[in-house]
Design a protein around this motif. Structure first.
Motif, PDB file in Angstrom:
ATOM      1  N   ASP A  79       0.821  -1.214   0.000  1.00  0.00           N
ATOM      2  CA  ASP A  79       0.000   0.000   0.000  1.00  0.00           C
ATOM      3  C   ASP A  79       0.852   1.260   0.000  1.00  0.00           C
ATOM      4  O   ASP A  79       0.541   2.230  -0.690  1.00  0.00           O
ATOM      5  N   GLN A  80       1.933   1.261   0.752  1.00  0.00           N
ATOM      6  CA  GLN A  80       2.828   2.417   0.788  1.00  0.00           C
ATOM      7  C   GLN A  80       3.461   2.654  -0.582  1.00  0.00           C
ATOM      8  O   GLN A  80       3.538   3.789  -1.065  1.00  0.00           O
ATOM      9  N   VAL A  81       3.914   1.574  -1.210  1.00  0.00           N
ATOM     10  CA  VAL A  81       4.539   1.689  -2.533  1.00  0.00           C
ATOM     11  C   VAL A  81       3.520   2.184  -3.555  1.00  0.00           C
ATOM     12  O   VAL A  81       3.819   3.064  -4.377  1.00  0.00           O
ATOM     13  N   ALA A  82       2.304   1.641  -3.489  1.00  0.00           N
ATOM     14  CA  ALA A  82       1.253   2.078  -4.411  1.00  0.00           C
ATOM     15  C   ALA A  82       0.941   3.558  -4.231  1.00  0.00           C
ATOM     16  O   ALA A  82       0.751   4.286  -5.218  1.00  0.00           O
ATOM     17  N   ILE A  88       3.009  10.110  -7.724  1.00  0.00           N
ATOM     18  CA  ILE A  88       3.949  10.523  -8.775  1.00  0.00           C
ATOM     19  C   ILE A  88       3.235  10.544 -10.118  1.00  0.00           C
ATOM     20  O   ILE A  88       3.384  11.487 -10.906  1.00  0.00           O
ATOM     21  N   GLN A  89       2.430   9.511 -10.397  1.00  0.00           N
ATOM     22  CA  GLN A  89       1.707   9.441 -11.667  1.00  0.00           C
ATOM     23  C   GLN A  89       0.695  10.574 -11.799  1.00  0.00           C
ATOM     24  O   GLN A  89       0.543  11.155 -12.872  1.00  0.00           O
ATOM     25  N   GLU A  90       0.022  10.917 -10.713  1.00  0.00           N
ATOM     26  CA  GLU A  90      -0.926  12.031 -10.747  1.00  0.00           C
ATOM     27  C   GLU A  90      -0.228  13.338 -11.109  1.00  0.00           C
ATOM     28  O   GLU A  90      -0.742  14.130 -11.904  1.00  0.00           O
ATOM     29  N   GLU A  91       0.933  13.575 -10.523  1.00  0.00           N
ATOM     30  CA  GLU A  91       1.674  14.803 -10.828  1.00  0.00           C
ATOM     31  C   GLU A  91       2.172  14.804 -12.271  1.00  0.00           C
ATOM     32  O   GLU A  91       2.165  15.853 -12.926  1.00  0.00           O
ATOM     33  N   LEU A  92       2.600  13.650 -12.773  1.00  0.00           N
ATOM     34  CA  LEU A  92       3.022  13.563 -14.171  1.00  0.00           C
ATOM     35  C   LEU A  92       1.851  13.864 -15.105  1.00  0.00           C
ATOM     36  O   LEU A  92       2.008  14.595 -16.091  1.00  0.00           O
ATOM     37  N   ASN A  93       0.688  13.303 -14.796  1.00  0.00           N
ATOM     38  CA  ASN A  93      -0.488  13.549 -15.626  1.00  0.00           C
ATOM     39  C   ASN A  93      -0.878  15.023 -15.612  1.00  0.00           C
ATOM     40  O   ASN A  93      -1.238  15.595 -16.645  1.00  0.00           O
ATOM     41  N   ALA A  94      -0.804  15.656 -14.441  1.00  0.00           N
ATOM     42  CA  ALA A  94      -1.141  17.073 -14.331  1.00  0.00           C
ATOM     43  C   ALA A  94      -0.148  17.933 -15.114  1.00  0.00           C
ATOM     44  O   ALA A  94      -0.537  18.881 -15.808  1.00  0.00           O
ATOM     45  N   ALA A  95       1.133  17.603 -15.032  1.00  0.00           N
ATOM     46  CA  ALA A  95       2.151  18.365 -15.765  1.00  0.00           C
ATOM     47  C   ALA A  95       1.977  18.190 -17.267  1.00  0.00           C
ATOM     48  O   ALA A  95       2.086  19.150 -18.035  1.00  0.00           O
ATOM     49  N   ARG A  96       1.672  16.974 -17.705  1.00  0.00           N
ATOM     50  CA  ARG A  96       1.465  16.715 -19.130  1.00  0.00           C
ATOM     51  C   ARG A  96       0.243  17.487 -19.634  1.00  0.00           C
ATOM     52  O   ARG A  96       0.264  18.050 -20.731  1.00  0.00           O
ATOM     53  N   ALA A  97      -0.803  17.531 -18.833  1.00  0.00           N
ATOM     54  CA  ALA A  97      -2.021  18.237 -19.232  1.00  0.00           C
ATOM     55  C   ALA A  97      -1.766  19.730 -19.401  1.00  0.00           C
ATOM     56  O   ALA A  97      -2.402  20.378 -20.240  1.00  0.00           O
TER      57      ALA A  97
END
Length: 115
Positions: A79-82, A88-97
């Motif tokens: 759960d911690q790793v997830a 990290i993935q959310e921030e990448l998606n926001a930056a890409r958008a």
């Protein structure tokens, strides 16, 4: 690990055309060093300069997060790793958008004037 200039090489390859061979074989004078570009004067150069710097920093930090997988030094739950990788993935998606023009225009919304 040595720093690589990925962005500068790619942009230089896109923006320059192959030079034609000179008609004469005369020795050419040494190429003059390019004048230093002042910050804020050339937006493309600023982008490349900052993108290289920030890209390298992010990659290094991701490698450090990867070091947390060493089970001889750290203990973690799935759960911690997830949670780490989801954020990290959310921030990448926001930056890409933010780079997509349509998404930028949507965030602003229509202009409404009230009389």
């Amino acid at each position: 690990m040595p720093r690589k200039n990925h962005f500068a090489d790619k942009i230089a390859a896109l923006s320059t055309k192959p030079a034609k061979a000179p008609k004469t074989v005369a020795p050419q004078p040494e190429a003059k060093a390019k004048p230093a570009v002042q910050r804020g004067k050339d937006k493309a150069a600023d982008f490349v300069r900052l993108a290289e710097k920030r890209h390298f920093a992010v990659i290094e930090k991701i490698r450090l997060v990867g070091n947390l997988s060493d089970t001889t030094n750290y203990v973690s739950t799935a759960d911690q790793v997830a949670m780490i990788f989801d954020s990290i993935q959310e921030e990448l998606n926001a930056a890409r958008a933010r780079f997509k023009v349509a998404d930028r225009k949507q965030k602003r919304g229509p202009l409404k004037l009230v009389a």
